[in-house]
Write a protein that holds these residues in place. Sequence first.
Motif, PDB file in Angstrom:
ATOM      1  N   THR A  29      48.449  32.142  69.565  1.00 33.35           N
ATOM      2  CA  THR A  29      49.272  31.832  68.396  1.00 33.35           C
ATOM      3  C   THR A  29      50.214  32.982  68.075  1.00 33.35           C
ATOM      4  N   ALA A  30      51.269  32.636  67.374  1.00 31.23           N
ATOM      5  CA  ALA A  30      52.307  33.606  67.068  1.00 31.23           C
ATOM      6  C   ALA A  30      52.062  34.365  65.768  1.00 31.23           C
ATOM      7  N   ASN A  31      51.283  33.773  64.844  1.00 30.21           N
ATOM      8  CA  ASN A  31      51.077  34.433  63.562  1.00 30.21           C
ATOM      9  C   ASN A  31      49.751  34.001  62.943  1.00 30.21           C
ATOM     10  N   ILE A  32      49.382  34.686  61.871  1.00 31.53           N
ATOM     11  CA  ILE A  32      48.097  34.452  61.221  1.00 31.53           C
ATOM     12  C   ILE A  32      48.006  33.053  60.626  1.00 31.53           C
ATOM     13  N   GLN A  33      49.084  32.558  60.023  1.00 32.52           N
ATOM     14  CA  GLN A  33      49.048  31.223  59.419  1.00 32.52           C
ATOM     15  C   GLN A  33      48.779  30.153  60.490  1.00 32.52           C
ATOM     16  N   GLU A  34      49.404  30.302  61.640  1.00 34.64           N
ATOM     17  CA  GLU A  34      49.181  29.355  62.729  1.00 34.64           C
ATOM     18  C   GLU A  34      47.743  29.439  63.236  1.00 34.64           C
ATOM     19  N   ALA A  35      47.206  30.645  63.341  1.00 32.44           N
ATOM     20  CA  ALA A  35      45.815  30.821  63.773  1.00 32.44           C
ATOM     21  C   ALA A  35      44.859  30.185  62.768  1.00 32.44           C
ATOM     22  N   ASN A  36      45.120  30.405  61.476  1.00 33.16           N
ATOM     23  CA  ASN A  36      44.279  29.790  60.442  1.00 33.16           C
ATOM     24  C   ASN A  36      44.297  28.268  60.572  1.00 33.16           C
ATOM     25  N   GLN A  37      45.481  27.692  60.786  1.00 36.93           N
ATOM     26  CA  GLN A  37      45.586  26.241  60.908  1.00 36.93           C
ATOM     27  C   GLN A  37      44.850  25.739  62.155  1.00 36.93           C
ATOM     28  N   ARG A  38      44.945  26.449  63.238  1.00 37.71           N
ATOM     29  CA  ARG A  38      44.241  26.030  64.458  1.00 37.71           C
ATOM     30  C   ARG A  38      42.724  26.025  64.244  1.00 37.71           C
ATOM     31  N   GLY A  87      45.003  38.226  55.396  1.00 35.21           N
ATOM     32  CA  GLY A  87      45.359  36.816  55.337  1.00 35.21           C
ATOM     33  C   GLY A  87      44.708  35.966  56.408  1.00 35.21           C
ATOM     34  N   PHE A  88      44.056  36.611  57.373  1.00 37.12           N
ATOM     35  CA  PHE A  88      43.399  35.841  58.430  1.00 37.12           C
ATOM     36  C   PHE A  88      42.043  35.350  57.946  1.00 37.12           C
ATOM     37  N   GLY A  89      41.787  34.074  58.119  1.00 34.64           N
ATOM     38  CA  GLY A  89      40.505  33.478  57.742  1.00 34.64           C
ATOM     39  C   GLY A  89      39.651  33.268  58.978  1.00 34.64           C
ATOM     40  N   TYR A  90      38.904  34.274  59.352  1.00 33.62           N
ATOM     41  CA  TYR A  90      38.059  34.181  60.537  1.00 33.62           C
ATOM     42  C   TYR A  90      37.161  32.948  60.474  1.00 33.62           C
ATOM     43  N   CYS A  91      36.766  32.562  59.274  1.00 31.49           N
ATOM     44  CA  CYS A  91      35.826  31.458  59.065  1.00 31.49           C
ATOM     45  C   CYS A  91      36.524  30.169  58.652  1.00 31.49           C
ATOM     46  N   GLU A  92      37.813  30.034  58.938  1.00 33.74           N
ATOM     47  CA  GLU A  92      38.585  28.852  58.546  1.00 33.74           C
ATOM     48  C   GLU A  92      38.029  27.557  59.134  1.00 33.74           C
ATOM     49  N   VAL A  93      37.224  27.643  60.165  1.00 32.46           N
ATOM     50  CA  VAL A  93      36.632  26.422  60.730  1.00 32.46           C
ATOM     51  C   VAL A  93      35.866  25.658  59.650  1.00 32.46           C
ATOM     52  N   PHE A  94      35.210  26.389  58.746  1.00 29.96           N
ATOM     53  CA  PHE A  94      34.476  25.725  57.666  1.00 29.96           C
ATOM     54  C   PHE A  94      35.436  24.974  56.744  1.00 29.96           C
ATOM     55  N   LYS A 116      42.651  19.944  49.719  1.00 23.03           N
ATOM     56  CA  LYS A 116      43.150  20.941  50.656  1.00 23.03           C
ATOM     57  C   LYS A 116      42.202  22.123  50.543  1.00 23.03           C
ATOM     58  N   VAL A 117      41.599  22.505  51.654  1.00 17.67           N
ATOM     59  CA  VAL A 117      40.620  23.592  51.652  1.00 17.67           C
ATOM     60  C   VAL A 117      41.171  24.736  52.490  1.00 17.67           C
ATOM     61  N   PHE A 118      41.072  25.953  51.966  1.00 16.86           N
ATOM     62  CA  PHE A 118      41.485  27.125  52.728  1.00 16.86           C
ATOM     63  C   PHE A 118      40.623  28.318  52.331  1.00 16.86           C
ATOM     64  N   GLN A 119      40.541  29.269  53.229  1.00 18.79           N
ATOM     65  CA  GLN A 119      39.749  30.460  52.969  1.00 18.79           C
ATOM     66  C   GLN A 119      40.602  31.472  52.218  1.00 18.79           C
ATOM     67  N   GLU A 120      40.113  31.891  51.057  1.00 17.64           N
ATOM     68  CA  GLU A 120      40.825  32.871  50.228  1.00 17.64           C
ATOM     69  C   GLU A 120      40.518  34.304  50.639  1.00 17.64           C
ATOM     70  N   SER A 121      39.270  34.564  50.994  1.00 26.04           N
ATOM     71  CA  SER A 121      38.879  35.914  51.394  1.00 26.04           C
ATOM     72  C   SER A 121      37.823  35.815  52.482  1.00 26.04           C
ATOM     73  N   CYS A 122      37.748  36.882  53.277  1.00 28.35           N
ATOM     74  CA  CYS A 122      36.844  36.860  54.428  1.00 28.35           C
ATOM     75  C   CYS A 122      36.206  38.228  54.619  1.00 28.35           C
ATOM     76  N   ARG A 123      34.905  38.234  54.814  1.00 34.28           N
ATOM     77  CA  ARG A 123      34.189  39.483  55.061  1.00 34.28           C
ATOM     78  C   ARG A 123      34.675  40.159  56.335  1.00 34.28           C
ATOM     79  N   ALA A 124      35.070  39.377  57.328  1.00 33.89           N
ATOM     80  CA  ALA A 124      35.517  39.944  58.599  1.00 33.89           C
ATOM     81  C   ALA A 124      36.759  40.812  58.446  1.00 33.89           C
ATOM     82  N   THR A 125      37.547  40.545  57.397  1.00 35.61           N
ATOM     83  CA  THR A 125      38.766  41.322  57.178  1.00 35.61           C
ATOM     84  C   THR A 125      38.639  42.285  56.003  1.00 35.61           C
ATOM     85  N   GLY A 126      37.409  42.540  55.566  1.00 34.44           N
ATOM     86  CA  GLY A 126      37.170  43.584  54.575  1.00 34.44           C
ATOM     87  C   GLY A 126      36.753  43.143  53.189  1.00 34.44           C
TER      88      GLY A 126
END
Length: 157
Positions: free
Chosen positions: A24-33, A113-120, A136-146
């Motif tokens: 992917t080219a950017n974090i938003q695209e990775a989150n969507q995937r 901004g990356f949601g490592y756990c966006e699969v959930f 519409k569900v999205f990850q606001e914060s993630c332990r993997a990114t601090g």
Amino acid sequence: MVKIENPLLLSLYSEVVDRVLSETANIQEANQRLRDLGHEMASHIYLSTDLVDKTKEKLTTREDVAKLIDLLFRVLYDKKPTTVDMESARGSVRVTDTSCIWCQDIHLEGMLGFGYCEVFSGILESVLGFKGVEAKVFQESCRATGADSCTWNVRLA
């Protein structure tokens, strides 16, 4: 060190995340995937567990949504989420997990901004859809990114 409950699952998932990030080219695209992957997994989870039997045919209130989230956590992770908050954001439900199974022992730098756990997010969004809830569900914060915990926002339509 945290005891990893299912190292095979986490190894497979980390490979998927690595592949998504490399393609992917950017974090938003990775989150969507990752959300899309969750959407693909949701029907199998829904049909092969007791989610169908233990939830109402159609969910009509935020309390119904909160109960479904609680049940989904028990089915997937054999635990309750740390909090399911219906008070802090109008029209939304926030789900927090301080010991998220997806990002155990993962530490990413420079991935704001990356949601490592966006699969959930994708799983939950689809399961809600099966129960007649537009969200519409999205990850606001993630332990993997601090962050201190993983938090998902469930915006109800």
